[in-house]
Motif scaffolding. Structure first.
Motif, PDB file in Angstrom:
ATOM      1  N   ARG A  91      37.458  43.062  39.902  1.00  0.00           N
ATOM      2  CA  ARG A  91      36.744  43.655  38.759  1.00  0.00           C
ATOM      3  C   ARG A  91      36.266  42.560  37.795  1.00  0.00           C
ATOM      4  NH1 ARG A  91      36.600  46.212  33.992  1.00  0.00           N
ATOM      5  NH2 ARG A  91      35.990  48.413  33.979  1.00  0.00           N
ATOM      6  N   GLU A  92      37.157  41.623  37.497  1.00  0.00           N
ATOM      7  CA  GLU A  92      36.791  40.505  36.613  1.00  0.00           C
ATOM      8  C   GLU A  92      35.662  39.678  37.221  1.00  0.00           C
ATOM      9  OE1 GLU A  92      40.437  38.435  36.188  1.00  0.00           O
ATOM     10  OE2 GLU A  92      41.432  40.046  35.042  1.00  0.00           O
ATOM     11  N   ALA A 178      44.931  58.127  53.267  1.00  0.00           N
ATOM     12  CA  ALA A 178      44.698  58.755  51.968  1.00  0.00           C
ATOM     13  C   ALA A 178      44.607  57.722  50.852  1.00  0.00           C
ATOM     14  CB  ALA A 178      45.799  59.766  51.667  1.00  0.00           C
ATOM     15  N   ILE A 179      45.423  56.673  50.949  1.00  0.00           N
ATOM     16  CA  ILE A 179      45.472  55.670  49.879  1.00  0.00           C
ATOM     17  C   ILE A 179      44.268  54.740  49.910  1.00  0.00           C
ATOM     18  CG2 ILE A 179      46.756  53.684  48.991  1.00  0.00           C
ATOM     19  CD1 ILE A 179      49.301  55.080  50.053  1.00  0.00           C
ATOM     20  N   TRP A 180      43.920  54.246  51.096  1.00  0.00           N
ATOM     21  CA  TRP A 180      42.927  53.182  51.202  1.00  0.00           C
ATOM     22  C   TRP A 180      41.529  53.659  51.588  1.00  0.00           C
ATOM     23  CZ3 TRP A 180      44.467  48.092  50.237  1.00  0.00           C
ATOM     24  CH2 TRP A 180      45.844  47.896  50.134  1.00  0.00           C
ATOM     25  N   MET A 181      41.452  54.778  52.295  1.00  0.00           N
ATOM     26  CA  MET A 181      40.164  55.168  52.869  1.00  0.00           C
ATOM     27  C   MET A 181      39.489  56.355  52.164  1.00  0.00           C
ATOM     28  SD  MET A 181      40.094  52.857  55.219  1.00  0.00           S
ATOM     29  CE  MET A 181      38.700  53.308  56.251  1.00  0.00           C
ATOM     30  N   ASN A 182      40.261  57.285  51.650  1.00  0.00           N
ATOM     31  CA  ASN A 182      39.698  58.522  51.098  1.00  0.00           C
ATOM     32  C   ASN A 182      39.639  58.476  49.580  1.00  0.00           C
ATOM     33  OD1 ASN A 182      39.563  59.448  53.729  1.00  0.00           O
ATOM     34  ND2 ASN A 182      41.491  60.574  53.606  1.00  0.00           N
ATOM     35  N   ILE A 183      38.627  57.825  49.067  1.00  0.00           N
ATOM     36  CA  ILE A 183      38.442  57.696  47.618  1.00  0.00           C
ATOM     37  C   ILE A 183      37.124  58.374  47.242  1.00  0.00           C
ATOM     38  CG2 ILE A 183      38.221  56.066  45.696  1.00  0.00           C
ATOM     39  CD1 ILE A 183      39.724  54.029  47.485  1.00  0.00           C
ATOM     40  N   THR A 184      37.163  59.153  46.177  1.00  0.00           N
ATOM     41  CA  THR A 184      35.958  59.874  45.754  1.00  0.00           C
ATOM     42  C   THR A 184      35.639  59.547  44.300  1.00  0.00           C
ATOM     43  OG1 THR A 184      37.255  61.819  45.105  1.00  0.00           O
ATOM     44  CG2 THR A 184      36.397  61.776  47.356  1.00  0.00           C
ATOM     45  N   ARG A 185      34.325  59.680  43.978  1.00  0.00           N
ATOM     46  CA  ARG A 185      33.876  59.454  42.596  1.00  0.00           C
ATOM     47  C   ARG A 185      32.893  60.551  42.214  1.00  0.00           C
ATOM     48  NH1 ARG A 185      29.780  56.043  39.760  1.00  0.00           N
ATOM     49  NH2 ARG A 185      28.825  55.570  41.779  1.00  0.00           N
ATOM     50  N   ASN A 203      30.001  47.072  49.269  1.00  0.00           N
ATOM     51  CA  ASN A 203      28.766  47.470  48.571  1.00  0.00           C
ATOM     52  C   ASN A 203      28.499  46.576  47.363  1.00  0.00           C
ATOM     53  OD1 ASN A 203      28.374  49.549  50.382  1.00  0.00           O
ATOM     54  ND2 ASN A 203      29.382  51.079  49.105  1.00  0.00           N
ATOM     55  N   ALA A 204      29.568  46.222  46.638  1.00  0.00           N
ATOM     56  CA  ALA A 204      29.399  45.342  45.479  1.00  0.00           C
ATOM     57  C   ALA A 204      28.891  43.973  45.922  1.00  0.00           C
ATOM     58  CB  ALA A 204      30.721  45.206  44.728  1.00  0.00           C
ATOM     59  N   ILE A 205      29.452  43.466  47.013  1.00  0.00           N
ATOM     60  CA  ILE A 205      29.017  42.167  47.533  1.00  0.00           C
ATOM     61  C   ILE A 205      27.546  42.223  47.950  1.00  0.00           C
ATOM     62  CG2 ILE A 205      29.297  40.559  49.469  1.00  0.00           C
ATOM     63  CD1 ILE A 205      32.341  41.279  49.369  1.00  0.00           C
ATOM     64  N   ALA A 206      27.176  43.272  48.697  1.00  0.00           N
ATOM     65  CA  ALA A 206      25.793  43.404  49.168  1.00  0.00           C
ATOM     66  C   ALA A 206      24.818  43.534  48.005  1.00  0.00           C
ATOM     67  CB  ALA A 206      25.672  44.621  50.084  1.00  0.00           C
ATOM     68  N   ASP A 207      25.161  44.329  46.992  1.00  0.00           N
ATOM     69  CA  ASP A 207      24.266  44.534  45.848  1.00  0.00           C
ATOM     70  C   ASP A 207      24.073  43.250  45.051  1.00  0.00           C
ATOM     71  OD1 ASP A 207      23.983  47.172  46.539  1.00  0.00           O
ATOM     72  OD2 ASP A 207      25.445  47.928  45.079  1.00  0.00           O
ATOM     73  N   LEU A 208      25.161  42.484  44.897  1.00  0.00           N
ATOM     74  CA  LEU A 208      25.058  41.246  44.130  1.00  0.00           C
ATOM     75  C   LEU A 208      24.293  40.169  44.898  1.00  0.00           C
ATOM     76  CD1 LEU A 208      28.646  41.069  42.583  1.00  0.00           C
ATOM     77  CD2 LEU A 208      26.498  41.551  41.376  1.00  0.00           C
ATOM     78  N   GLU A 209      24.398  40.210  46.215  1.00  0.00           N
ATOM     79  CA  GLU A 209      23.707  39.205  47.039  1.00  0.00           C
ATOM     80  C   GLU A 209      22.194  39.394  47.013  1.00  0.00           C
ATOM     81  OE1 GLU A 209      26.707  37.609  50.499  1.00  0.00           O
ATOM     82  OE2 GLU A 209      25.639  39.487  50.872  1.00  0.00           O
ATOM     83  N   THR A 219      27.438  47.838  37.172  1.00  0.00           N
ATOM     84  CA  THR A 219      27.903  49.126  36.654  1.00  0.00           C
ATOM     85  C   THR A 219      28.478  50.003  37.770  1.00  0.00           C
ATOM     86  OG1 THR A 219      26.255  49.075  34.874  1.00  0.00           O
ATOM     87  CG2 THR A 219      27.195  51.226  35.454  1.00  0.00           C
ATOM     88  N   THR A 220      27.733  50.097  38.881  1.00  0.00           N
ATOM     89  CA  THR A 220      28.195  50.919  40.005  1.00  0.00           C
ATOM     90  C   THR A 220      29.448  50.319  40.643  1.00  0.00           C
ATOM     91  OG1 THR A 220      25.931  51.631  40.467  1.00  0.00           O
ATOM     92  CG2 THR A 220      27.545  51.903  42.236  1.00  0.00           C
ATOM     93  N   GLY A 221      29.439  49.001  40.805  1.00  0.00           N
ATOM     94  CA  GLY A 221      30.591  48.328  41.415  1.00  0.00           C
ATOM     95  C   GLY A 221      31.855  48.530  40.598  1.00  0.00           C
ATOM     96  N   LEU A 222      31.738  48.421  39.276  1.00  0.00           N
ATOM     97  CA  LEU A 222      32.904  48.608  38.419  1.00  0.00           C
ATOM     98  C   LEU A 222      33.414  50.049  38.466  1.00  0.00           C
ATOM     99  CD1 LEU A 222      31.930  46.494  35.260  1.00  0.00           C
ATOM    100  CD2 LEU A 222      33.596  45.922  37.034  1.00  0.00           C
ATOM    101  N   ALA A 223      32.491  51.004  38.491  1.00  0.00           N
ATOM    102  CA  ALA A 223      32.882  52.417  38.548  1.00  0.00           C
ATOM    103  C   ALA A 223      33.661  52.697  39.836  1.00  0.00           C
ATOM    104  CB  ALA A 223      31.646  53.306  38.470  1.00  0.00           C
ATOM    105  N   ARG A 224      33.200  52.135  40.941  1.00  0.00           N
ATOM    106  CA  ARG A 224      33.903  52.343  42.217  1.00  0.00           C
ATOM    107  C   ARG A 224      35.271  51.653  42.217  1.00  0.00           C
ATOM    108  NH1 ARG A 224      28.457  51.103  45.744  1.00  0.00           N
ATOM    109  NH2 ARG A 224      27.651  53.250  45.827  1.00  0.00           N
ATOM    110  N   LEU A 225      35.307  50.433  41.705  1.00  0.00           N
ATOM    111  CA  LEU A 225      36.578  49.710  41.680  1.00  0.00           C
ATOM    112  C   LEU A 225      37.597  50.382  40.752  1.00  0.00           C
ATOM    113  CD1 LEU A 225      35.256  47.559  43.426  1.00  0.00           C
ATOM    114  CD2 LEU A 225      36.183  45.819  41.890  1.00  0.00           C
TER     115      LEU A 225
END
Length: 306
Positions: A91-92, A178-185, A203-209, A219-225
């Motif tokens: 995140r940082e 459930a812990i690592w794969m099934n995350i919703t926003r 996705n954050a890596i791809a968007d920043l690249e 903004t999107t990357g932080l919301a997901r993280l």
């Protein structure tokens, strides 16, 4: 007179044998420290001791299950703590990538850092349990439950969790899917987005690249993280709650085991002070019976005539 002498002789023999048997039994009890050495000694007490022994065996099995669960949940809690730290660092890093003064090459250095974090995340997700299994393997997996193939992380275990074979319901694994794969926003308007902890980083890596719309990517990357962090923190709390529950179970099992051991002891153990006193009395009785037998044995028709 011969009939009377024979009868007294037989009585003396029977008394001597009984006294000898009583003395032998008392000696065996003193040697073993137990009043009941065979079921025939006291069938009721033997049954009580057997029930207590079965209860002790169950408590021992449950204690082993609790220890296995404690080991697994400790590893899970520690692993999720590491995952939270990694997500905080990610995140940082994403926040730093949003700095408008950064060049694209500087952002690429940050995305390289995110890739390393992602790599470490896969290792944490495949945390071994020390017994040939995996902490986040769900209902069991003979190999690492998470595989990273062609840049895509997949869960190969069985969703759910393994429970110990115990009278207490304790976990040996956590539901990795459930812990690592099934995350919703929640995107608003009844629309939700589903992703995994790994795709959130991908996705954050791809968007920043790409270097385009960096502000939106951040903004999107932080919301997901943040959703990933929330998921990890919830799972970590669950592992911590299980560890607290295990403390209570362990204490209850120890009390139950102690009660069963006391019951077993009450049923079959010997009161040593009383037993020594009884042994001395039986020894005295045996010696008296031996002397009586010796006196009867000396009697004969010739001694009677004389």
């Amino acid at each position: 007179m011969r009939l009377s002498t024979a009868f007294r002789y037989e009585q003396s023999i029977a008394n001597l044998q009984q006294r000898q048997q009583d003395l032998s039994t008392a000696q065996m009890q003193l040697t073993s420290g137990k009043r009941v050495n065979a079921a025939s000694d006291d069938p009721t007490a033997a049954a009580r001791a057997e029930r207590a022994l079965a209860s002790i065996a169950r408590a021992n099995a449950d204690q082993r299950a609790v220890q296995a669960s404690r080991n697994a949940m400790s590893l899970a809690e520690s692993g999720l703590g590491n995952a939270v730290d990694l997500m905080q660092t990610a995140r940082e890093t994403i926040v730093a990538a949003g700095n408008g003064t950064y060049s694209q090459s500087e952002r690429e250095a940050l995305t390289a850092k995110l890739r390393e974090i992602r790599k470490q995340m896969v290792s944490v997700a495949n945390q071994p349990d020390g017994g040939g299994g995996y902490v986040f393997g769900g209902k069991g997996s003979t190999s690492a439950p998470f595989t990273d193939t062609a840049g895509v992380v997949s869960f190969n275990g069985t969703p759910g969790q393994v429970l110990a074979a115990s009278t207490e319901e304790v976990n040996l694994t956590m539901n990795g899917e459930a812990i690592w794969m099934n995350i919703t926003r929640d995107l608003g308007g009844g629309v939700t987005e589903s992703f995994s902890a790994f795709t959130a980083l991908d996705n954050a890596i791809a968007d920043l690249e790409t270097g385009t719309n960096v502000s939106g990517a951040v903004t999107t990357g932080l919301a997901r993280l943040d959703r990933v962090l929330g998921q990890f923190q919830t799972a970590r709390s669950q592992a911590g709650e299980m560890l607290n529950r295990l403390d209570g179970i362990e204490s209850r099992l120890a009390d139950s085991k102690l009660a069963s051991q006391t019951e077993k002891s009450n049923a079959e153990d010997l009161d040593m002070v009383e037993a020594i006193s009884q042994f001395q009395n039986k020894q005295t009785g045996y010696e008296a019976a031996l002397q009586s037998y010796a006196s009867i044995q000396k009697m004969s028709l010739f001694q009677y005539i004389s």
